[in-house]
Structure formats: structure tokens, C-alpha cells
Design a protein around this motif. Structure first.
Motif, mmCIF file in Angstrom:
data_model
loop_
_atom_site.group_PDB
_atom_site.id
_atom_site.type_symbol
_atom_site.label_atom_id
_atom_site.label_comp_id
_atom_site.label_asym_id
_atom_site.label_seq_id
_atom_site.Cartn_x
_atom_site.Cartn_y
_atom_site.Cartn_z
ATOM 1 N N ASP A 810 6.261 7.721 -16.441
ATOM 2 C CA ASP A 810 5.125 7.780 -15.863
ATOM 3 C C ASP A 810 4.289 6.060 -16.613
ATOM 4 O O ASP A 810 3.515 5.770 -15.439
ATOM 5 C CB ASP A 810 4.187 8.644 -17.480
ATOM 6 N N SER A 811 5.383 5.551 -17.030
ATOM 7 C CA SER A 811 5.028 3.520 -16.922
ATOM 8 C C SER A 811 5.146 3.553 -15.571
ATOM 9 O O SER A 811 4.961 2.820 -15.278
ATOM 10 C CB SER A 811 6.235 3.203 -18.253
ATOM 11 N N LEU A 812 6.228 3.912 -14.982
ATOM 12 C CA LEU A 812 6.674 2.622 -13.634
ATOM 13 C C LEU A 812 5.363 3.644 -12.039
ATOM 14 O O LEU A 812 5.409 3.252 -11.512
ATOM 15 C CB LEU A 812 8.107 3.340 -13.424
ATOM 16 N N ARG A 813 5.652 4.489 -12.947
ATOM 17 C CA ARG A 813 4.765 5.794 -11.427
ATOM 18 C C ARG A 813 3.689 4.687 -10.641
ATOM 19 O O ARG A 813 3.649 4.314 -9.086
ATOM 20 C CB ARG A 813 3.980 6.632 -11.696
ATOM 21 N N PRO A 814 2.949 4.124 -11.731
ATOM 22 C CA PRO A 814 0.838 3.301 -11.416
ATOM 23 C C PRO A 814 2.026 2.344 -10.614
ATOM 24 O O PRO A 814 1.397 1.457 -9.275
ATOM 25 C CB PRO A 814 0.370 3.017 -12.505
ATOM 26 N N ILE A 815 3.399 1.447 -11.194
ATOM 27 C CA ILE A 815 3.483 0.420 -10.346
ATOM 28 C C ILE A 815 4.480 0.770 -8.600
ATOM 29 O O ILE A 815 4.122 -0.180 -7.877
ATOM 30 C CB ILE A 815 4.154 -0.097 -11.138
ATOM 31 N N CYS A 816 4.620 1.603 -8.610
ATOM 32 C CA CYS A 816 5.073 2.195 -7.724
ATOM 33 C C CYS A 816 4.639 2.673 -6.619
ATOM 34 O O CYS A 816 4.373 2.091 -5.250
ATOM 35 C CB CYS A 816 6.456 3.147 -7.430
ATOM 36 N N ALA A 817 3.266 3.474 -6.514
ATOM 37 C CA ALA A 817 2.102 3.663 -6.164
ATOM 38 C C ALA A 817 1.502 1.801 -5.561
ATOM 39 O O ALA A 817 1.390 2.497 -4.334
ATOM 40 C CB ALA A 817 1.508 4.543 -6.949
ATOM 41 N N ASP A 818 0.926 1.089 -6.370
ATOM 42 C CA ASP A 818 0.522 0.089 -5.757
ATOM 43 C C ASP A 818 1.687 -0.767 -5.071
ATOM 44 O O ASP A 818 1.178 -1.260 -4.157
ATOM 45 C CB ASP A 818 0.509 -0.775 -7.577
ATOM 46 N N LEU A 819 3.013 -0.766 -5.681
ATOM 47 C CA LEU A 819 3.543 -1.803 -5.117
ATOM 48 C C LEU A 819 3.770 -1.046 -3.491
ATOM 49 O O LEU A 819 3.753 -2.248 -2.471
ATOM 50 C CB LEU A 819 5.466 -1.343 -5.166
ATOM 51 N N LEU A 820 4.017 0.196 -2.697
ATOM 52 C CA LEU A 820 3.788 1.218 -1.871
ATOM 53 C C LEU A 820 2.646 0.759 -0.437
ATOM 54 O O LEU A 820 2.430 0.501 -0.232
ATOM 55 C CB LEU A 820 4.736 2.784 -1.810
ATOM 56 N N GLN A 821 1.604 1.045 -1.350
ATOM 57 C CA GLN A 821 -0.164 0.471 -0.650
ATOM 58 C C GLN A 821 0.061 -1.375 -0.558
ATOM 59 O O GLN A 821 0.094 -1.269 0.267
ATOM 60 C CB GLN A 821 -0.858 0.559 -2.066
ATOM 61 N N ASN A 822 0.543 -2.087 -1.450
ATOM 62 C CA ASN A 822 0.780 -3.226 -1.431
ATOM 63 C C ASN A 822 1.719 -3.838 0.263
ATOM 64 O O ASN A 822 1.391 -4.816 0.764
ATOM 65 C CB ASN A 822 1.131 -4.437 -2.281
ATOM 66 N N SER A 823 2.650 -2.727 0.618
ATOM 67 C CA SER A 823 3.026 -3.043 1.183
ATOM 68 C C SER A 823 3.529 -2.302 2.542
ATOM 69 O O SER A 823 3.284 -3.573 4.138
ATOM 70 C CB SER A 823 4.980 -2.966 1.012
ATOM 71 N N GLY A 824 2.194 -1.865 2.282
ATOM 72 C CA GLY A 824 2.308 -1.047 4.062
ATOM 73 C C GLY A 824 3.401 -0.369 4.092
ATOM 74 O O GLY A 824 3.663 0.692 5.314
#
Length: 843
Positions: A810-824
Motif C-alpha cells: 500500500d505504501s509503494l503502490r502510489p509511487i509505482c503508479a506515479d512512476l508509470l504515469q511519468n514514464s509513459g
């Protein structure tokens, strides 16, 4: 005179529809324009010029088109029984207008035609009846059809409630239990009412949205007509093709109706169809039908179908600790109840039916009576006011069991444009001229007048205004009605209304009834479910962060069952864009749900930690059932049954569930691409799967012990490879519970313990996925085309720090989601998740 009540009631039926209205206190059934019948076929057709036909003319076209489709494979441009697909994505294609039509559009044409039967005024408000077992999406579809037909104000009323209102007005039975047996063209409802001194209250309902006259017709087609044709002709090619078979069965349905109707009055009936009128067989030979059917043959075919409805009614009575002998009235509703077969079966198995009301018109009659008690919306009133007349507000009970009624009369100065004398007197006179109030001075504050009622009828009262010199003054309204002798209580919830939550103890995603919204609660109703927990933090402004409130309807026994085995109404998504501040994980959430008397759903979610309230309206979703998915669900259901059998579990419950799943699979396979068939099959399958799920949970101890040990061993292995200090503490805390369960041979609590262990193991698998994603991004950082490199680096650093200190998914999921969005890049982050990782509230 402008109406102040709705006054019009419509029975929008599967096979036939009818419209009635209140006229001078009496219910008037408005006859069809062309045939002057009380009911009109719910049939819509389009001719070659593109003109629309509705009712009897359309039905004649439907019969003609169906025969042509048999003989010449011609397309159908006439449609029936679309009520059974209301609220689904089913469409009906007309080649004559080159258009796909929805069930709502076709129903709207029926409603427009019913409006046209009213020749002396335009109507834009009505009470429209629906089966008691209709789901919310079907009710919403009915409202949509009414809107398309030009109705500005629509109230929805359950058909059994309407029927009981019509029956109760004339009935001498004012106490006891009544059972409404409503067998329509496409649906079946049983409603149990308790009546005390004329006050009627629905206390429970049972029904089947896919059981009706259509099922009777197809039983005749499948068991009498098609076997007769097969004896003389080769039609395997037709029957092996789902599309051709559906068309063939539909075209032969007319002959089934002919047989059914004639055998209600005769001992036998012959149908003869000339060679070629039913098309050709696989070898090109013209098919001729010459079939004689006896009453006994028909009874053998129809009795099992009727029995399903009777079983529903018996279940309803048993659930309320009643028998047929406990009933004071058994009220018949719907055309199929005219059959002597079902009447004889009811008399033997429940009690002798009451035949004092016309089952074909009792629903529209009751709807009109109810409509006479419902105020028009202020918007419609204002559209029709003649403001040159003195406008009045007349307040009273619309129906009562008392013989006197207090009526308030008030002048509406702001609605009146003409002159209002300084002194105004009102006289109320009953329509039979046997009672009058005398002149009573009234004003803008209101005056109370005690009126006398005639027992057992609708009392009509005329209102006359005078000035202080005795001159007549024009007013509006100048009459009102009070129904004496019976009062219908509120309609009731046909299902438990609940939400999907993740059970904190078991980890299962289950149906939880909202307290206050249990089945049979009177409408309108309000319910609340408190102290739910948010599954993770929600960051303000982040659309990728969300909570979901999934609303479901569940039948008896739904509580604690898997949510997917209940009917999904809709899901409310609350994203980070909706929140004014950071919402921490495990925040308390209170959910309140309101359901009005027409079953519209609204609600609110209150988040205590940030003192924020989110209001929502719950529109329903259109039902769509994928053929391949449903096919797989049947396979899974039978596989679960076989699993139970392999484990040595045997019971009457299991045998019944297996039989029902097999029958449902057979029904589904008979017409895999037919929307109505799929909906019916799915509805029945869900009921059986709830039973199977329960039995899977009721396992014997040796098997449970083995499963518990394997689950815990698997958890320990995963934790050694992927865990951290926090998860190790949790595993160590669970271990004594495992050991205690084994010592006690605790078969009751062990299934829940296994769920907890499996859930934790799954969380560790998800954690590994998230950690792997972060390390992958860090390793390939320079080769990725970041939208914002600085933001990406900051996110990665934060993620790696969490991994080192105390990682959780739960603590890593939002970070992963933002990274995916940032990476395209795209990555199905949820691919390793079950429902527990989504935004489902926990409780």
C-alpha cells in the motif's frame, strides 16, 4: 379543469399493456383506439415506409413477419417481449428503418400509443407499474422509456401493490393475509400482504424476472410442436444453429399461444399450417403442420412451468411461517392465470383463488387508484394553472379507513392573478349530494373542514367558492377525491441493498447489507453502515488514487456471500480529485444510502479524519453478459460441485444445486446469444453458486487441517524470501493461532484463518511485484524517456527508502503508479491483485 393528482395509471406489460384513469372518482379503463379492447399488445412494428405500428396492428404484422421468416427467411420488423430485456444492452434491428432499437425505445412507442388513447386531454404524468422483482437497472430503464415517451412526471409502482389496491377497494375482507399471485407475460411475482382493518401492508415478496407466459409458450413449442415436425421432417440443421433455432422457435410461438388459449375452453384443439407456410426442412421439403393437442397433453407440458411459480409462492409463505390455509385471499394477476391448469394447481397446493377481479386489468386499475393519491409536481401544476381563477391548496389523506376526514383548504395568493375578494367562503359537497359542509370562510392561512365519507368507495367532493354577497367565484381545483375502505401501505424493498466490502477478518470480498435497507423495508428508506476503513491513503488531486463504493442488490441469504454472486447496481468512484486533503490509510468512513419510493438511490460518504462529506447519485449500469464468460462460470460452478463430491461431501442441498446448475447450463446452451436467455441463466446460476460456496466453506476437519498446514508453510516460505520485519512479526503472531486450531480441531474458525493466511501471502506477492518495478525503473533510469526526470528520481529515492525501512504494498503502490504515469509506459500493476488491493472499503 387542471388536475392536481397524477390520476393516470399504466400497466406496461410484457405481452399486453393498459391505461386507466380516475374520472369523477371512478376508475375508467381507456380502450384501444382500433379494437376498443381494455388491453393492447405490447408490440411494435415498422412497415416498409418506415412508419411505426403499435398494438393490435403491430401484432398482426408480427405474426405475418414471423411466418415469412419461416417460409422465406425474411427479416423481422416487428418486436415483442422487449420488457424482458429492459436495462440490458440488447438491441432489435429493423431493416425497414435501418436502425437498432433498444428495449427502452420500443417501450416508449408503447407508452406513446397508450397516451394517444386519451382523446380529451394531453397527459405528461403517470404512475407506471413494474414487477416487484425488477432490479434497479430495469426500473431506471422504465423511467427512461417514459421520458422518451414525453412524460415529465413518472412514479413507479410495484405491480402486486397496484393489484392489491384495486382488489382491496371492493373486497369485503378487511383483515388477514392476502397473497398476490402475479403471473405475467414475462415475469412472476408473489407478494404477501397483511391487512388490518383495511390497511394493507406488503410484508414480503418473492419473484422471478424470467418466468412468465413466454416460458409457457416455448414449453409448448419445444415439447409439442417441434417434436411433431421432427417426426415427419429433417430439421437438425435448423436446430443446430443458435440464430436459426431462436428465429424458428419465435415464429412457432403463435401456434403455441393458439393452442394455449383454445384449450382454456375446449378439450382438444387442432392447428393446421399449409405446406410451405412454415418454411422448408433441411432437404428442401415444404413443412406442413397438422397437430391435435388435448388438455391432458397441454397440462403435462405447462404444469412444470407453473410449478416453478407455485414453488416461489410456497417458499414465500413458508418463510413467513404460513400455509395456504392461513390466507384470506389468493388474488390472481396476469393473463396466464386465466388458465384452468394453474387455477387447479393453486387450489390443490395453496388454496382456492379469488376470481372476483379481472387479472388482465387489475394492475392498471390499481395504478390509477394509486395515481389519484399522488400530487403532480409543482412544475406541471404551474404549466396548467388558469391563474385567473382563485388557486387553492386542498390537503387531505388520499385514502382512509375512517368515515370522517379532515380537509384543509387554503387560498394560494401568489399563484392567483385575478382579484381575490376580502372575504371568501368555501362549501364542500359530496358527489352524491347527501352531505355538504355549509359555507366556511377561508383565507391564505388555511381552514380545516371535517367531511363525511361514504364507506367502501371513492368519495368525490366538489368545492364551490362564494364572496360575502353570495356570488360564485371560479376556483382551481374545484374537486377532490378520498378513497374510503382501504389504505395501501408503502411499497417495500424487493432486495437487500448493500455494498461490496473486503472483510477484514477473512480477506474475502463480500456483500454487506446496509442496516436499514433490508429486504421488505418500507419505501422511502434510509440506511447507514459505519466504521468502514479505507484500504490505503488517498492523495488530494491524484486521480489514480481512488475509493470505490460498489452497490449491489441481494436476495435472501445474500449477507456475507461473494459480492459477484449478487446483482451489481453501480460503482461510485471517489478519486483524489474529490478530496480537499490527504486521506490516511485506515480512515473511518460512514456510508449513508437513501432510496426513495420509486427506488432511486442517492447517498453520501463521510470521512471523519478530514471532516469531509461526499454526496453521490447512483445511476444504474446497463447489463451485459459475455457469452464466453457465462460459459466459463457454468464450468466453474460444476467444477466446484465435483470438487465437493471428490471430498466425500454429499447432501440434498448439493444435489439440488448441481441439478439447478445443469438445468441452467442446458437453458443457456439452447440459445447462447439470446440476451434474455443469458440473463435468466445467470440469475439462476448465482443462486446455486451461493449454496455451493457455503458448502465449500463447510469442510471436514482432516481436509481443513491439511489445508491450514500447507497455507501456513507457504506463507513462511514467501516471508523468508520476500518479507520484512513487520510481516515477520505478523507471521509469528499467527503461528500460535494455527497451533491452537490444530490442537482443538477447530473446523468452525479454521476456514477464516486459512483466508487470513492466504491473504497475507498474496500481499507479500504484490509487495514483491511493486519492489521489482521500482528496482527495474532505477536500473533503467537513463534509458527511459521521463516526462519529469527530477520528479521520477525523487519518487524512486522515496520508494527505495521505504523498501529499506518498512516496505508494504500500500505504501509503494502510489509511487509505482506515479512512476508509470511519468514514464509513459504501461504496466498492469493490478495484475497481481485481487479485490483486496483495489479501492474497496474494508469492514
Amino acid at each position: 379543469m387542471a388536475r392536481t393528482k397524477i390520476d393516470y395509471g399504466i400497466d406496461l406489460g410484457t405481452t399486453n399493456s393498459a391505461i386507466s384513469r380516475i374520472d369523477k372518482g371512478e376508475v375508467k379503463i381507456i380502450k384501444s383506439l382500433d379494437t376498443q379492447k381494455d388491453t393492447s399488445p405490447s408490440c411494435v412494428a415498422y412497415n416498409k415506409k418506415g412508419s411505426v405500428l403499435v398494438g393490435d396492428a403491430a401484432y398482426r404484422s408480427y405474426r405475418s413477419d414471423s411466418l415469412k421468416s419461416l417460409a422465406k427467411n425474411a427479416p423481422l420488423n416487428a418486436f415483442v417481449e422487449f420488457k424482458r430485456t429492459m436495462g440490458t444492452d440488447k438491441t432489435y434491428h429493423s431493416t425497414n428503418i435501418s436502425k437498432d432499437l433498444t428495449s427502452e425505445e420500443l417501450s416508449a412507442e408503447v407508452l406513446k400509443r397508450l397516451k394517444e388513447y386519451v382523446s380529451d386531454e394531453n397527459i405528461n404524468a403517470a404512475v407506471i407499474t413494474v414487477p416487484a422483482a425488477f432490479k434497479n437497472n430495469q426500473i431506471d430503464a422504465t423511467r427512461k422509456a417514459a421520458k422518451l415517451a414525453g412524460f415529465d412526471h413518472v412514479e413507479v409502482l410495484q405491480e402486486p401493490v397496484a393489484a392489491s389496491m384495486a382488489y382491496g377497494l371492493d373486497s369485503k375482507k378487511k383483515d388477514g393475509f392476502w397473497l398476490v399471485f402475479d403471473y405475467g407475460g414475462g415475469t412472476f411475482d408473489a407478494a404477501l400482504l397483511k391487512v388490518e382493518e383495511g390497511i394493507m401492508k406488503v410484508i414480503d415478496t418473492e419473484g422471478d424476472n424470467y418466468l412468465g407466459g413466454k416460458n409457457l409458450d416455448y414449453a409448448v413449442v419445444d415439447q409439442l410442436i417441434i417434436p411433431h415436425i421432427q417426426k415427419n421432417y429433417e430439421i437438425d440443421g435448423i436446430l443446430s444453429d443458435d440464430a436459426k433455432k431462436a428465429e424458428y422457435r419465435g415464429a412457432l410461438k403463435f401456434f403455441a399461444e393458439e393452442i394455449k388459449n383454445n384449450l382454456s375452453f375446449n378439450s382438444s384443439h387442432n392447428i393446421y399450417v399449409d405446406p410451405g407456410d412454415c418454411g422448408e426442412d433441411d432437404n428442401g421439403e415444404e413443412i406442413e403442420i397438422d397437430l391435435t393437442v388435448t388438455q391432458d397433453q397441454l397440462k403435462e407440458v405447462l404444469a412444470p412451468v407453473f410449478q416453478k411459480a407455485i414453488d416461489c409462492a410456497v417458499t414465500l409463505l413458508s418463510r413467513n411461517n404460513l400455509q395456504g390455509s392461513s390466507l384470506d385471499s389468493l388474488i390472481l394477476v396476469g393473463g396466464p392465470t386465466l388458465s384452468p391448469i394453474v387455477r387447479e394447481m393453486l387450489e390443490k397446493q395453496i388454496c382456492k383463488p379469488d376470481t372476483s377481479v379481472d387479472p388482465m386489468t387489475v394492475v392498471s386499475t390499481g395504478a390509477a387508484l394509486y395515481a389519484s393519491t399522488v400530487e403532480l409536481s409543482e412544475e406541471i401544476k404551474d404549466q396548467t394553472r388558469d391563474k385567473t381563477k382563485i388557486q387553492l391548496e386542498i390537503g387531505h389523506e388520499a385514502s382512509t379507513v375512517e368515515t370522517e376526514e379532515f380537509v384543509t383548504v387554503k387560498i394560494l395568493e401568489d399563484k392567483t392573478e385575478g382579484t381575490i375578494p376580502e372575504k371568501v367562503f368555501a362549501e364542500i359537497k359530496r358527489g352524491d349530494n347527501a352531505w355538504a359542509s355549509g359555507k366556511v370562510e377561508i383565507n391564505t392561512l388555511g381552514e380545516v373542514i371535517d367531511v363525511q365519507l361514504t364507506e367502501g368507495k371513492t368519495n368525490v367532493f366538489d368545492v364551490t367558492l362564494y364572496d360575502d354577497k353570495g356570488n360564485l367565484l371560479e376556483c382551481e381545483p374545484n374537486s377532490f377525491n378520498v378513497i374510503q375502505g382501504s389504505v395501501v401501505g408503502s411499497a417495500t424493498l424487493p432486495y437487500n441493498m448493500g455494498i461490496e466490502i473486503q472483510d477484514i477478518n477473512s480477506g474475502k470480498v463480500v456483500f454487506r447489507t446496509v442496516p436499514g435497507l433490508e429486504k421488505n423495508k418500507s419505501l422511502p428508506a434510509i440506511g447507514a453502515i459505519n466504521n468502514l476503513k479505507t484500504p490505503r491513503q488517498i492523495r488530494p488531486g491524484m486521480e489514480s488514487d481512488y475509493l470505490e463504493i460498489s452497490i449491489f442488490q441481494g436476495e435472501h441469504g445474500a449477507e456475507g456471500s461473494r459480492a459477484i454472486h449478487n446483482h451489481h447496481v453501480n460503482t461510485i468512484y471517489i478519486t483524489g480529485n474529490d478530496f480537499p486533503a490527504l486521506l490516511p490509510e485506515n480512515t473511518d468512513v460512514d456510508i449513508t444510502v437513501n432510496i426513495d419510493k420509486s427506488q432511486k438511490i442517492t447517498g453520501k460518504a463521510y470521512f471523519t479524519a478530514i471532516d469531509f462529506e461526499y454526496d453521490f447519485e447512483c445511476e444504474t449500469v446497463t447489463d451485459h453478459v459475455e457469452t464466453a464468460w457465462l460459459d466459463n462460470e457454468f464450468k466453474k460452478g460444476l467444477s466446484s460441485v465435483n470438487e465437493l463430491k471428490r471430498k466425500g461431501i454429499s447432501s440434498e442441498e448439493l444435489d439440488k444445486a448441481e441439478k439447478e446448475i445443469q438445468e441452467g447450463k442446458k437453458l443457456f446452451e439452447s440459445s447462447k446469444d439470446d440476451t434474455d436467455t443469458k440473463q435468466q441463466a445467470l440469475s439462476n446460476l448465482r443462486k446455486s453458486l451461493k449454496v455451493v460456496d457455503k458448502l465449500l466453506g463447510d469442510r471436514e476437519w482432516p481436509e481443513l487441517e491439511k489445508e491450514l498446514k500447507e497455507a501456513f508453510h507457504n506463507l513462511e516460505e514467501i516471508n523468508r524470501e520476500k518479507g520484512n520485519e513487520q510481516t515477520t512479526q505478523i507471521v509469528n503472531k499467527i503461528k500460535p493461532d494455527v497451533e491452537q486450531a490444530i490442537r482443538d480441531k477447530d473446523s468452525k474458525n479454521t476456514p477464516q484463518l486459512i483466508e487470513i493466511i492466504n491473504h497475507l501471502a498474496f500481499e507479500l506477492e504484490k509487495l514483491e511485484h511493486a519492489m521489482g518495478l521500482i528496482y527495474s525503473f532505477d536500473r533503467d533510469f537513463d534509458s527511459i524517456q521521463w516526462k519529469d526526470r527530477n520528479a521520477a528520481r525523487s519518487l524512486l529515492n522515496r520508494g527505495k527508502q521505504i523498501i529499506v525501512e518498512n516496505p508494504s504494498f500500500d505504501s509503494l503502490r502510489p509511487i509505482c503508479a506515479d512512476l508509470l504515469q511519468n514514464s509513459g509506459l504501461t504496466d498492469d500493476l493490478d495484475s497481481t491483485q485481487n479485490e483486496s488491493a483495489k479501492g474497496i472499503l474494508r469492514g
